[in-house]
Design an enzyme around this catalytic site. Structure first.
Site, PDB file in Angstrom:
ATOM      1  N   ARG A  55       0.844  -1.187   0.000  1.00 18.52           N
ATOM      2  CA  ARG A  55       0.000   0.000   0.000  1.00 18.52           C
ATOM      3  C   ARG A  55       0.881   1.238   0.000  1.00 18.52           C
ATOM      4  O   ARG A  55       1.964   1.237   0.585  1.00 18.52           O
ATOM      5  CB  ARG A  55      -0.900   0.035   1.260  1.00 18.52           C
TER       6      ARG A  55
ATOM      7  N   HIS B  60      -1.325   0.362  -9.524  1.00 17.31           N
ATOM      8  CA  HIS B  60      -2.000  -0.596  -8.626  1.00 17.31           C
ATOM      9  C   HIS B  60      -2.527  -1.775  -9.454  1.00 17.31           C
ATOM     10  O   HIS B  60      -3.705  -2.119  -9.410  1.00 17.31           O
ATOM     11  CB  HIS B  60      -3.151   0.068  -7.845  1.00 17.31           C
TER      12      HIS B  60
HETATM   13  P1  NDP Z   1      -1.536 -11.548   4.866  1.00 22.74           P
HETATM   14  O1  NDP Z   1      -2.487 -10.995   5.860  1.00 22.74           O
HETATM   15  O2  NDP Z   1      -1.728 -12.937   4.377  1.00 22.74           O
HETATM   16  O3  NDP Z   1      -0.035 -11.471   5.441  1.00 22.74           O
HETATM   17  C1  NDP Z   1       0.428 -10.333   6.087  1.00 22.74           C
HETATM   18  C2  NDP Z   1       1.882 -10.569   6.503  1.00 22.74           C
HETATM   19  O4  NDP Z   1       2.375  -9.346   7.060  1.00 22.74           O
HETATM   20  C3  NDP Z   1       2.029 -11.627   7.597  1.00 22.74           C
HETATM   21  O5  NDP Z   1       3.205 -12.372   7.405  1.00 22.74           O
HETATM   22  C4  NDP Z   1       2.120 -10.780   8.856  1.00 22.74           C
HETATM   23  O6  NDP Z   1       2.843 -11.357   9.938  1.00 22.74           O
HETATM   24  C5  NDP Z   1       2.873  -9.588   8.356  1.00 22.74           C
HETATM   25  N1  NDP Z   1       2.643  -8.425   9.252  1.00 22.74           N
HETATM   26  C6  NDP Z   1       1.474  -7.804   9.517  1.00 22.74           C
HETATM   27  N2  NDP Z   1       1.664  -6.812  10.424  1.00 22.74           N
HETATM   28  C7  NDP Z   1       2.971  -6.828  10.711  1.00 22.74           C
HETATM   29  C8  NDP Z   1       3.788  -6.071  11.613  1.00 22.74           C
HETATM   30  N3  NDP Z   1       3.270  -5.092  12.382  1.00 22.74           N
HETATM   31  N4  NDP Z   1       5.103  -6.367  11.688  1.00 22.74           N
HETATM   32  C9  NDP Z   1       5.635  -7.370  10.933  1.00 22.74           C
HETATM   33  N5  NDP Z   1       4.922  -8.132  10.069  1.00 22.74           N
HETATM   34  C10 NDP Z   1       3.599  -7.854   9.979  1.00 22.74           C
HETATM   35  O7  NDP Z   1      -1.525 -10.520   3.652  1.00 22.74           O
HETATM   36  P2  NDP Z   1      -1.327 -10.837   2.090  1.00 22.74           P
HETATM   37  O8  NDP Z   1       0.006 -11.453   1.913  1.00 22.74           O
HETATM   38  O9  NDP Z   1      -2.500 -11.548   1.538  1.00 22.74           O
HETATM   39  O10 NDP Z   1      -1.362  -9.356   1.476  1.00 22.74           O
HETATM   40  C11 NDP Z   1      -0.473  -8.346   1.895  1.00 22.74           C
HETATM   41  C12 NDP Z   1      -0.936  -6.994   1.363  1.00 22.74           C
HETATM   42  O11 NDP Z   1      -0.698  -6.893  -0.035  1.00 22.74           O
HETATM   43  C13 NDP Z   1      -2.432  -6.725   1.481  1.00 22.74           C
HETATM   44  O12 NDP Z   1      -2.786  -6.337   2.777  1.00 22.74           O
HETATM   45  C14 NDP Z   1      -2.625  -5.603   0.477  1.00 22.74           C
HETATM   46  O13 NDP Z   1      -2.440  -4.351   1.105  1.00 22.74           O
HETATM   47  C15 NDP Z   1      -1.500  -5.821  -0.536  1.00 22.74           C
HETATM   48  N6  NDP Z   1      -2.043  -6.199  -1.854  1.00 22.74           N
HETATM   49  C16 NDP Z   1      -1.665  -5.458  -2.952  1.00 22.74           C
HETATM   50  C17 NDP Z   1      -2.131  -5.782  -4.209  1.00 22.74           C
HETATM   51  C18 NDP Z   1      -1.693  -5.019  -5.418  1.00 22.74           C
HETATM   52  O14 NDP Z   1      -2.224  -5.229  -6.506  1.00 22.74           O
HETATM   53  N7  NDP Z   1      -0.714  -4.137  -5.312  1.00 22.74           N
HETATM   54  C19 NDP Z   1      -3.059  -6.906  -4.418  1.00 22.74           C
HETATM   55  C20 NDP Z   1      -3.359  -7.635  -3.213  1.00 22.74           C
HETATM   56  C21 NDP Z   1      -2.868  -7.271  -1.980  1.00 22.74           C
HETATM   57  P3  NDP Z   1       2.342 -12.703  10.674  1.00 22.74           P
HETATM   58  O15 NDP Z   1       2.737 -13.806   9.702  1.00 22.74           O
HETATM   59  O16 NDP Z   1       3.123 -12.730  11.929  1.00 22.74           O
HETATM   60  O17 NDP Z   1       0.864 -12.581  10.866  1.00 22.74           O
END
Ligand code: NDP
Length: 310
Positions: free
Chosen positions: A225, A273
């Protein structure tokens, strides 16, 4: 049970058709033509929907994001109290993001910006040979998207590191977690890929301090994002050479304003995006599954933890 559907007008009909193809009995109402507010029990929304509007539906119980991210549904004022929020998990979304990440990892690794520049000037000059086994790729986030993209980089022979909130273990990936883990990992990332959800904890995570922890001349790839990046800090790091180049798919705000310096920056790759675009036909089964579960009072799938924000 009626379902509110709200997204860009151009794709509204495609979404409705994909859902009705699976369950013709669904009562889908295209926003703003929603009929009686008390009919609405579920809403499928993308970023443009005004969250204040969701407070008009007294029987709303489920809010479904049209993507993997849910930050657009959790921003103030947030979902109405008691309403569950679900995200999408989709193989095509995951595959597409993996491709976009690989495209940019390879672009930077293989000095493509430099060779394009040389081509423009008709310069025939070999640059130092890139060595895959010495180019470390670090991932912020190893969730659905990050873990897959990390696996792709690993399979090509890049050393891969990953940072998460809670401890993780992933084959072939050196894992870090928490604030100390971030400080330990960043100095070892030649290419840094951000695939975090946008939460209060991750907003602005790519800033002057964290960028300064990277090795000099590192590359930054953000597919998550726009709010993860402090733009002025990234531009300053590009200016100083601390960051060699960046590939950015997401911005704050979107669309990226026409006069934004990223558009014309020679060391910034901009995509609109489009790294991973939701295909309604592909995600319809899980959306319909959740609507049926809601109707039958069964446990919902792909629910978001509202307290942690993803
Ligand atoms: P998930 O919810 O599956 O994974 C999120 C990951 O981020 C997890 O490993 C989580 O850790 C980690 N995380 C979250 N908060 C923190 C923190 N405070 N510190 C460290 N690590 C953290 O998300 P997705 O992989 O499905 O998607 C990620 C993002 O990609 C989406 O939220 C979206 O914003 C973006 N996106 C962008 C797109 C585009 O076209 N550009 C399309 C789709 C998504 P933990 O494993 O410990 O929970």
């Amino acid at each position: 049970m009626a379902v509110l559907l709200s997204t860009k007008p151009a794709v509204m009909e495609e979404w409705r058709a994909a859902l009705l193809a699976l369950d013709p009995t669904l009562d889908i109402r295209l926003y703003p033509e929603v009929g009686a507010p008390q009919d609405i029990e579920a809403a499928i929304c993308w970023t443009s929907h005004d969250l204040a509007d969701l407070r008009r539906y007294p029987r709303l119980r489920l809010l479904i994001s049209m993507g993997a991210g849910v930050d657009h549904l959790l921003r103030p004022p947030g979902p109405p109290p008691g309403v569950a929020v679900a995200r999408l998990k989709d193989e095509l979304l995951t595959t597409a993001m993996g491709e976009w990440v690989l495209l940019n990892v390879l672009r930077f690794h293989r000095q493509d910006l430099e060779y394009r520049d040389q081509q423009r000037q008709r310069i025939w000059r070999e640059l130092p040979a890139p060595e895959t086994a010495r180019r470390r790729v670090g991932f912020l986030g190893l969730g659905e998207l990050g873990a897959h993209a990390a696996g792709l980089c690993r399979s090509l022979g890049f050393p891969v590191l990953g940072w998460t909130r809670t401890p993780r273990s992933l084959p072939g990936v050196e894992c870090f977690h928490g604030p100390e883990g971030l400080a330990a990992m960043l100095p070892r990332c030649d290419i840094l890929v951000c695939l975090l959800p946008l939460t209060p904890q991750t907003r602005g995570i790519l800033n002057a301090r964290t960028l300064s922890l990277l090795p000099r001349g590192a590359y930054v790839i953000n597919g998550a994002r726009g709010g993860h990046v402090v733009d002025a800090d990234l531009l300053a790091a590009l200016e100083s050479g601390q960051v060699a180049a960046a590939a950015l798919d997401v911005f704050d705000p979107e669309p990226l304003p026409p006069d934004h310096p990223y558009w014309t920056h020679p060391r910034v790759i901009v995509t609109p995006h489009a790294a991973s675009i939701t295909i309604p036909r592909s995600v319809a089964p899980q959306v319909v599954e959740n609507l049926v579960r809601l109707r039958e009072g069964r446990p919902l799938i792909h629910l978001v933890d509202l307290a942690r924000g993803y």
